[in-house]
Design a protein around this motif. Sequence first.
Motif, mmCIF file in Angstrom:
data_model
loop_
_atom_site.group_PDB
_atom_site.id
_atom_site.type_symbol
_atom_site.label_atom_id
_atom_site.label_comp_id
_atom_site.label_asym_id
_atom_site.label_seq_id
_atom_site.Cartn_x
_atom_site.Cartn_y
_atom_site.Cartn_z
ATOM 1 N N PRO A 24 0.829 -1.193 0.000
ATOM 2 C CA PRO A 24 0.000 0.000 0.000
ATOM 3 C C PRO A 24 0.870 1.254 0.000
ATOM 4 C CG PRO A 24 0.288 -0.723 2.242
ATOM 5 C CD PRO A 24 1.175 -1.601 1.374
ATOM 6 N N VAL A 25 0.237 2.378 0.019
ATOM 7 C CA VAL A 25 0.917 3.634 0.333
ATOM 8 C C VAL A 25 0.674 3.876 1.827
ATOM 9 C CG1 VAL A 25 1.002 6.108 -0.062
ATOM 10 C CG2 VAL A 25 0.591 4.555 -1.990
ATOM 11 N N TRP A 26 1.757 3.855 2.591
ATOM 12 C CA TRP A 26 1.628 4.028 4.040
ATOM 13 C C TRP A 26 1.615 5.507 4.410
ATOM 14 C CZ3 TRP A 26 0.606 -0.189 6.859
ATOM 15 C CH2 TRP A 26 1.057 -1.449 6.427
ATOM 16 N N GLN A 27 0.827 5.845 5.391
ATOM 17 C CA GLN A 27 0.864 7.180 5.983
ATOM 18 C C GLN A 27 1.328 7.059 7.439
ATOM 19 O OE1 GLN A 27 -2.538 6.396 4.496
ATOM 20 N NE2 GLN A 27 -1.504 6.979 2.596
ATOM 21 N N ASN A 28 2.195 7.956 7.842
ATOM 22 C CA ASN A 28 2.745 7.987 9.205
ATOM 23 C C ASN A 28 3.599 6.744 9.480
ATOM 24 O OD1 ASN A 28 3.164 9.282 11.665
ATOM 25 N ND2 ASN A 28 1.511 8.160 12.683
ATOM 26 N N CYS A 29 4.264 6.256 8.429
ATOM 27 C CA CYS A 29 5.132 5.099 8.606
ATOM 28 C C CYS A 29 6.264 5.164 7.592
ATOM 29 C CB CYS A 29 4.333 3.804 8.438
ATOM 30 S SG CYS A 29 5.309 2.344 8.875
ATOM 31 N N PRO A 30 7.337 5.911 7.885
ATOM 32 C CA PRO A 30 8.417 6.092 6.912
ATOM 33 C C PRO A 30 9.179 4.819 6.592
ATOM 34 C CG PRO A 30 9.017 7.018 9.055
ATOM 35 C CD PRO A 30 7.564 6.676 9.128
ATOM 36 N N THR A 31 9.091 3.795 7.471
ATOM 37 C CA THR A 31 9.849 2.571 7.209
ATOM 38 C C THR A 31 9.196 1.697 6.154
ATOM 39 O OG1 THR A 31 8.673 1.274 8.902
ATOM 40 C CG2 THR A 31 10.603 2.514 9.625
ATOM 41 N N GLY A 32 7.949 1.982 5.790
ATOM 42 C CA GLY A 32 7.226 1.061 4.927
ATOM 43 C C GLY A 32 7.127 1.477 3.474
ATOM 44 N N VAL A 33 7.946 2.446 3.042
ATOM 45 C CA VAL A 33 7.858 2.920 1.658
ATOM 46 C C VAL A 33 8.210 1.790 0.688
ATOM 47 C CG1 VAL A 33 8.771 4.550 -0.034
ATOM 48 C CG2 VAL A 33 8.393 5.280 2.341
#
Length: 231
Positions: free
Chosen positions: A202-211
Motif C-alpha cells: 500500500p501507500v503508508w501514511q505515518n510510517c516512513p519505514t514502509g515505503v
Amino acid sequence: MKRSYIGLALGALVAVGAVLSLPSCGHDQKAVSLTITPTTSTFASPGFAPPTVNPTQQYVATATYIHPPATKDVTSQATWTIDNDVATMSSPGLFNATPPPANSPPGTAGPCGVADISASIPQGTGGSSNVVIALASVTVNNAANDLCPNGGKIGSLAVGVYGSGTVSSLPAGINNCSQTSGTCIATFDVGASVLLTASSVPVWQNCPTGVGTNTCVVTIATGGTAVGASF
C-alpha cells in the motif's frame, strides 16, 4: 568495734561497685537496632525488557548491641523475607529478581512493582522472644519504565485502511483490518515496536519505514499512534 563495722561496710560497697562496673552488667547482650544496606535498589532481571540491570543484590544486616556495646554484621544470622513474588532470596541477604515465565510472549517486560525486604534478629542472646526488624525497599523492573506492562504505560494503535487490502499486526492485536471490517484498534506497551503487514503493497501514511513494501514497523507513542494504508 565501730571501725570494724565501717570497714566492712566500705568493703561491701567497693564489691558492689566492682560488679556494677562490669561491661556486661550481668545481662545478656541485647540488640537495640538493626539496619539493612542498601536501603533502596532498582532491578531488572534476565529475560526482562529493558536489558538486564543488577539482577542480583547482596544486602547486609548490621546490628547495634548493648551489654556490652558492639556493632556486628549479622547478615548470616538474620531471618530474611520478601513481601511478594517478584524475587527470591537464594542465600542470606542475596536478592534475586525473578524473570518472567519461559512461555511469556516476546518482549514481555516481566513483573513490576515494589518489594519490601525485611531482616529480623532476636533482641537478646538469652532466648528472648523479642526481635529487632529492619526494612529495605526494592523496585523490580521499575514501574516508571514505559516497557513495564503492569506498571507502565499503554498506548493505542489505530490503523486506517483505504481500498481493498487488509492489515494485521505482530504482536497480535490488529487483525485483518479492512476498510469495512476487522480489528483496526489495539493497545500495546508504550515504546513497543509493532510490525504491521499488509495483504499487498500500500501507500503508508505515518510510517516512513514502509515505503515500497507491504510491511511497516511502528513504535507506540505515549499519546497513541495512527497509521494509514491506502491500496
